[in-house]
Write an enzyme that holds these catalytic residues in place. Sequence first.
Site, PDB file in Angstrom:
ATOM      1  N   ASP A 105     107.448 135.053 142.594  1.00 16.97           N
ATOM      2  CA  ASP A 105     107.659 136.160 142.592  1.00 16.97           C
ATOM      3  C   ASP A 105     108.848 136.604 141.610  1.00 16.97           C
ATOM      4  O   ASP A 105     109.609 135.822 141.479  1.00 16.97           O
ATOM      5  CB  ASP A 105     107.808 137.120 143.613  1.00 16.97           C
ATOM      6  CG  ASP A 105     106.826 136.861 144.947  1.00 16.97           C
ATOM      7  OD1 ASP A 105     105.643 136.563 144.480  1.00 16.97           O
ATOM      8  OD2 ASP A 105     107.165 136.566 145.980  1.00 16.97           O
TER       9      ASP A 105
HETATM   10  N1  URA Z   1     106.469 132.787 148.569  1.00 18.93           N
HETATM   11  C1  URA Z   1     106.671 133.975 148.353  1.00 18.93           C
HETATM   12  O1  URA Z   1     106.705 134.833 149.103  1.00 18.93           O
HETATM   13  N2  URA Z   1     107.234 134.230 146.954  1.00 18.93           N
HETATM   14  C2  URA Z   1     106.978 133.107 146.164  1.00 18.93           C
HETATM   15  O2  URA Z   1     107.447 133.467 144.899  1.00 18.93           O
HETATM   16  C3  URA Z   1     106.655 131.804 146.484  1.00 18.93           C
HETATM   17  C4  URA Z   1     106.113 131.824 147.662  1.00 18.93           C
END
Ligand code: URA
Length: 228
Positions: A105
């Site tokens: 993310d």
């Molecule tokens: N889990 C998440 O919540 N975000 C990420 O970027 C990777 C795994």
Amino acid sequence: MLERVQKFISSAGVASRRKAEEFIKSGQVFINGRKAKLGDKVNPKADVVKVYGKIIKAQDEKIYLMMNKPVGYVVSKSDPKHRKTIFDLLPNNLRTKVWNVGRLDADTQGLLILTNDGELTQQLAHPKFEHDKEYEVTTQEEPAESQLEKLRSGVEISTGLTYPAQIKQRDGKLRITIHEGKKRQVRRMVSAVGLTITNLKRIRVNKLNLPKDLPLGNYKVIKKTDIL
Ligand code: URA
């Protein structure tokens, strides 16, 4: 030697195997002027393969990079909201050649793998291989043993029950290892047990650990055997 056209396209570093199949299905691939079908074979030395009108050249050199992704960068070739992308962190000669394997993310930092190896992309993405992904999670609250137990045994998130995860505590932070890759999975798991994440960092994918000396926003050339 003949090879399937989708393999040829992914080995040439144009796209992952799955993307190459999408290009073929949408009629954007031609072999010697004829529209390609999934599974058509090509001779990389003799046949002319075009994707979106561009001739594809066979490419042998494989590139593997690990990046320490900073918060605030999106993992995408372009962003409709004009945010910075992780490809802005690469020099021009690499930016057009590699793609990301998996995602993080925008608000997550840490280990991201980039490559032009379609085979590796498939191997890492396929759930049947169950590659570990380990995250270091900082939470606002001190986790209670009951919350850790719930995370260990699997929690209900909107996409269903998560598989059991490995949970450790180190230096006041949680270490969560999962091998699924649902959207925002770690954030949703942690929030489902009533904890608030203040920082999320990926520190390992399978064999590959994020080195302590790789600064945020930097990348390093690695080998395939560092990962698998
Ligand atoms: N889990 C998440 O919540 N975000 C990420 O970027 C990777 C795994």
